[in-house]
Design a protein around this motif. Structure first.
Motif, PDB file in Angstrom:
ATOM      1  N   GLN A   1      -0.924 -17.031  -5.740  1.00  0.00           N
ATOM      2  CA  GLN A   1      -1.812 -17.301  -6.872  1.00  0.00           C
ATOM      3  C   GLN A   1      -3.030 -18.065  -6.367  1.00  0.00           C
ATOM      4  N   ILE A   2      -4.208 -17.698  -6.869  1.00  0.00           N
ATOM      5  CA  ILE A   2      -5.454 -18.359  -6.477  1.00  0.00           C
ATOM      6  C   ILE A   2      -5.996 -19.144  -7.666  1.00  0.00           C
ATOM      7  N   ILE A   3      -6.275 -20.427  -7.452  1.00  0.00           N
ATOM      8  CA  ILE A   3      -6.807 -21.302  -8.498  1.00  0.00           C
ATOM      9  C   ILE A   3      -8.227 -21.695  -8.123  1.00  0.00           C
ATOM     10  N   GLU A   4      -9.198 -21.315  -8.941  1.00  0.00           N
ATOM     11  CA  GLU A   4     -10.584 -21.727  -8.738  1.00  0.00           C
ATOM     12  C   GLU A   4     -10.809 -23.019  -9.515  1.00  0.00           C
ATOM     13  N   CYS A   5     -11.269 -24.042  -8.842  1.00  0.00           N
ATOM     14  CA  CYS A   5     -11.319 -25.367  -9.461  1.00  0.00           C
ATOM     15  C   CYS A   5     -12.279 -26.281  -8.709  1.00  0.00           C
ATOM     16  N   THR A   6     -12.319 -27.536  -9.141  1.00  0.00           N
ATOM     17  CA  THR A   6     -13.055 -28.584  -8.425  1.00  0.00           C
ATOM     18  C   THR A   6     -12.047 -29.627  -7.973  1.00  0.00           C
ATOM     19  N   ILE A   7     -11.881 -29.744  -6.675  1.00  0.00           N
ATOM     20  CA  ILE A   7     -10.887 -30.672  -6.126  1.00  0.00           C
ATOM     21  C   ILE A   7     -11.484 -32.074  -6.025  1.00  0.00           C
ATOM     22  N   SER A   8     -10.731 -33.044  -6.531  1.00  0.00           N
ATOM     23  CA  SER A   8     -11.212 -34.428  -6.522  1.00  0.00           C
ATOM     24  C   SER A   8     -10.514 -35.286  -5.479  1.00  0.00           C
ATOM     25  N   LYS A   9      -9.280 -34.906  -5.092  1.00  0.00           N
ATOM     26  CA  LYS A   9      -8.550 -35.728  -4.140  1.00  0.00           C
ATOM     27  C   LYS A   9      -7.489 -34.903  -3.424  1.00  0.00           C
ATOM     28  N   VAL A  10      -7.358 -35.123  -2.110  1.00  0.00           N
ATOM     29  CA  VAL A  10      -6.324 -34.487  -1.310  1.00  0.00           C
ATOM     30  C   VAL A  10      -5.571 -35.577  -0.562  1.00  0.00           C
ATOM     31  N   SER A  11      -4.257 -35.628  -0.775  1.00  0.00           N
ATOM     32  CA  SER A  11      -3.424 -36.610  -0.076  1.00  0.00           C
ATOM     33  C   SER A  11      -2.328 -35.885   0.683  1.00  0.00           C
ATOM     34  N   ASP A  12      -1.436 -36.660   1.315  1.00  0.00           N
ATOM     35  CA  ASP A  12      -0.348 -36.052   2.082  1.00  0.00           C
ATOM     36  C   ASP A  12       0.657 -35.333   1.190  1.00  0.00           C
ATOM     37  N   LYS A  13       0.717 -35.717  -0.079  1.00  0.00           N
ATOM     38  CA  LYS A  13       1.739 -35.153  -0.958  1.00  0.00           C
ATOM     39  C   LYS A  13       1.175 -34.288  -2.083  1.00  0.00           C
ATOM     40  N   THR A  14      -0.019 -34.619  -2.560  1.00  0.00           N
ATOM     41  CA  THR A  14      -0.561 -33.889  -3.713  1.00  0.00           C
ATOM     42  C   THR A  14      -2.039 -33.567  -3.533  1.00  0.00           C
ATOM     43  N   VAL A  15      -2.479 -32.590  -4.326  1.00  0.00           N
ATOM     44  CA  VAL A  15      -3.903 -32.256  -4.437  1.00  0.00           C
ATOM     45  C   VAL A  15      -4.267 -32.375  -5.911  1.00  0.00           C
ATOM     46  N   GLU A  16      -5.322 -33.117  -6.182  1.00  0.00           N
ATOM     47  CA  GLU A  16      -5.760 -33.299  -7.566  1.00  0.00           C
ATOM     48  C   GLU A  16      -7.024 -32.481  -7.814  1.00  0.00           C
ATOM     49  N   TYR A  17      -7.042 -31.776  -8.944  1.00  0.00           N
ATOM     50  CA  TYR A  17      -8.186 -30.912  -9.235  1.00  0.00           C
ATOM     51  C   TYR A  17      -8.374 -30.777 -10.747  1.00  0.00           C
ATOM     52  N   SER A  18      -9.524 -30.252 -11.133  1.00  0.00           N
ATOM     53  CA  SER A  18      -9.793 -29.955 -12.539  1.00  0.00           C
ATOM     54  C   SER A  18     -10.345 -28.539 -12.635  1.00  0.00           C
ATOM     55  N   LEU A  19     -10.031 -27.865 -13.738  1.00  0.00           N
ATOM     56  CA  LEU A  19     -10.473 -26.495 -13.951  1.00  0.00           C
ATOM     57  C   LEU A  19     -11.916 -26.471 -14.455  1.00  0.00           C
ATOM     58  N   PRO A  20     -12.610 -25.352 -14.287  1.00  0.00           N
ATOM     59  CA  PRO A  20     -14.007 -25.271 -14.736  1.00  0.00           C
ATOM     60  C   PRO A  20     -14.148 -25.583 -16.227  1.00  0.00           C
ATOM     61  N   GLY A  21     -15.094 -26.450 -16.568  1.00  0.00           N
ATOM     62  CA  GLY A  21     -15.343 -26.797 -17.959  1.00  0.00           C
ATOM     63  C   GLY A  21     -14.394 -27.816 -18.536  1.00  0.00           C
ATOM     64  N   GLU A  22     -13.465 -28.343 -17.704  1.00  0.00           N
ATOM     65  CA  GLU A  22     -12.494 -29.323 -18.177  1.00  0.00           C
ATOM     66  C   GLU A  22     -12.598 -30.609 -17.365  1.00  0.00           C
ATOM     67  N   THR A  23     -12.215 -31.709 -17.992  1.00  0.00           N
ATOM     68  CA  THR A  23     -12.208 -33.007 -17.302  1.00  0.00           C
ATOM     69  C   THR A  23     -10.787 -33.454 -16.956  1.00  0.00           C
ATOM     70  N   LEU A  24      -9.797 -32.741 -17.505  1.00  0.00           N
ATOM     71  CA  LEU A  24      -8.396 -33.085 -17.238  1.00  0.00           C
ATOM     72  C   LEU A  24      -8.082 -32.889 -15.760  1.00  0.00           C
ATOM     73  N   VAL A  25      -7.499 -33.917 -15.132  1.00  0.00           N
ATOM     74  CA  VAL A  25      -7.136 -33.862 -13.718  1.00  0.00           C
ATOM     75  C   VAL A  25      -5.693 -33.384 -13.591  1.00  0.00           C
ATOM     76  N   ILE A  26      -5.496 -32.337 -12.797  1.00  0.00           N
ATOM     77  CA  ILE A  26      -4.163 -31.747 -12.587  1.00  0.00           C
ATOM     78  C   ILE A  26      -3.712 -32.077 -11.171  1.00  0.00           C
ATOM     79  N   SER A  27      -2.457 -32.430 -11.035  1.00  0.00           N
ATOM     80  CA  SER A  27      -1.892 -32.756  -9.721  1.00  0.00           C
ATOM     81  C   SER A  27      -0.956 -31.638  -9.282  1.00  0.00           C
ATOM     82  N   LEU A  28      -1.098 -31.187  -8.029  1.00  0.00           N
ATOM     83  CA  LEU A  28      -0.277 -30.099  -7.494  1.00  0.00           C
ATOM     84  C   LEU A  28       0.343 -30.541  -6.176  1.00  0.00           C
ATOM     85  N   ASP A  29       1.638 -30.337  -6.044  1.00  0.00           N
ATOM     86  CA  ASP A  29       2.343 -30.719  -4.827  1.00  0.00           C
ATOM     87  C   ASP A  29       1.915 -29.821  -3.669  1.00  0.00           C
ATOM     88  N   VAL A  30       1.675 -30.403  -2.497  1.00  0.00           N
ATOM     89  CA  VAL A  30       1.197 -29.626  -1.351  1.00  0.00           C
ATOM     90  C   VAL A  30       2.236 -28.612  -0.868  1.00  0.00           C
TER      91      VAL A  30
END
Length: 283
Positions: A36-65
């Protein structure tokens, strides 16, 4: 009153320009391990998670690496992830190689075949797959001639390459030792097709006429009718590169230009080079 209206118009124009700029913003791409491909704006990358928000949204989503195979940043930089190796991420240029569980001895894999227009530098994905499939089928048809080698299933090869973020565009940039680890094979065949195109026009004229006899002097008169037909022919000038590797060492390397400048003449060159490779024996 007029000043307020002008201010309101300027504010509306500013909001419109800002919205347009945001809508045209290039996005980051997260490629998950389930493809699956997610087009987004990434705000933070850590050793465990990647935080991003979808286009037109301010909600920050966390995804396990552990769910992520690769990130293509809008800047052009890429980052791959390998949780099993204990080193969760690495930047492009020092990518972590997701190795197969073991190297299967006497197994040969067919890589995607870059199919490149030398003039435009455009590469065709469809033709790269077609050429890879053609070479794969040639090896299968001649399995008795390449014994004791067995050919790795094409789906397995392409699936492993896809998980590693490798395709016909970057296959040439990946070291053979890494490819052998990724695919779990000790033999690899790597080909490349480069071509230029030219066109020429030939004109053919056909003459026809009706003979008539004059009543006065018995002379023959001819009314000639000529028809000219123009034919445009496209010529393809190929260069086929053909390499074979065993245990990371190059054991065969040849370049061939087909004699005929026709559309599919590269196929004959592939067959010619394969039959003269060191893995091929006549039966």
């Amino acid at each position: 009153m007029i000043l307020k209206k002008i201010t309101a118009v300027i504010l509306m124009l500013f909001v419109s320009v800002l919205s347009f700029a945001q809508s045209g913003k290039k996005l980051d791409k997260i490629i998950k391990r389930d493809y699956q491909i997610i087009e987004c704006t990434i705000s933070k990358v850590s050793d465990k998670t990647v935080e991003y928000s979808l286009p037109g949204e301010t909600l920050v989503i966390s995804l396990d690496v552990s769910q992520i195979a690769k990130i293509d940043f809008a800047s052009g930089r890429s980052q791959t992830f390998d949780v099993s190796a204990g080193n969760n991420s690495s930047s492009s240029g020092s990518s972590t190689i997701v190795a197969a569980s073991e190297i299967k001895q006497n197994t040969i894999a067919v890589l995607p075949v870059p199919y490149l227009n030398s003039d435009t530098q455009e590469s065709s994905e469809d033709m790269a797959k077609f050429a890879q499939n053609d070479l794969y089928n040639k090896l299968l048809d001649k399995s008795s001639n390449i014994f004791p080698l067995t050919v790795q299933d094409l789906r397995t090869t392409n699936s492993l390459l896809h998980k590693a973020g490798i395709d016909h565009n970057n296959i040439d940039e990946t070291p053979i030792e890494d490819l052998e680890k990724i695919l779990g094979v000790d033999n690899i065949v790597a080909a490349k097709v480069s071509y230029t195109m030219n066109s020429g026009t030939t004109a053919t004229t056909y003459n026809s006429g009706n003979a008539k006899i004059s009543d006065n002097n018995k002379k023959v008169k001819t009314n000639d009718i000529s028809t000219t037909t123009a034919n445009t022919q496209v010529y393809y000038y190929y260069t086929v590169y053909f390499d074979m590797y065993k245990n990371t060492s190059k054991i065969y390397s040849q370049t061939r230009k087909p004699f005929l400048a026709v559309k599919d003449s590269w196929i004959d060159s592939i067959s010619y080079l394969l039959k003269r490779s060191p893995i091929y024996t006549k039966k």
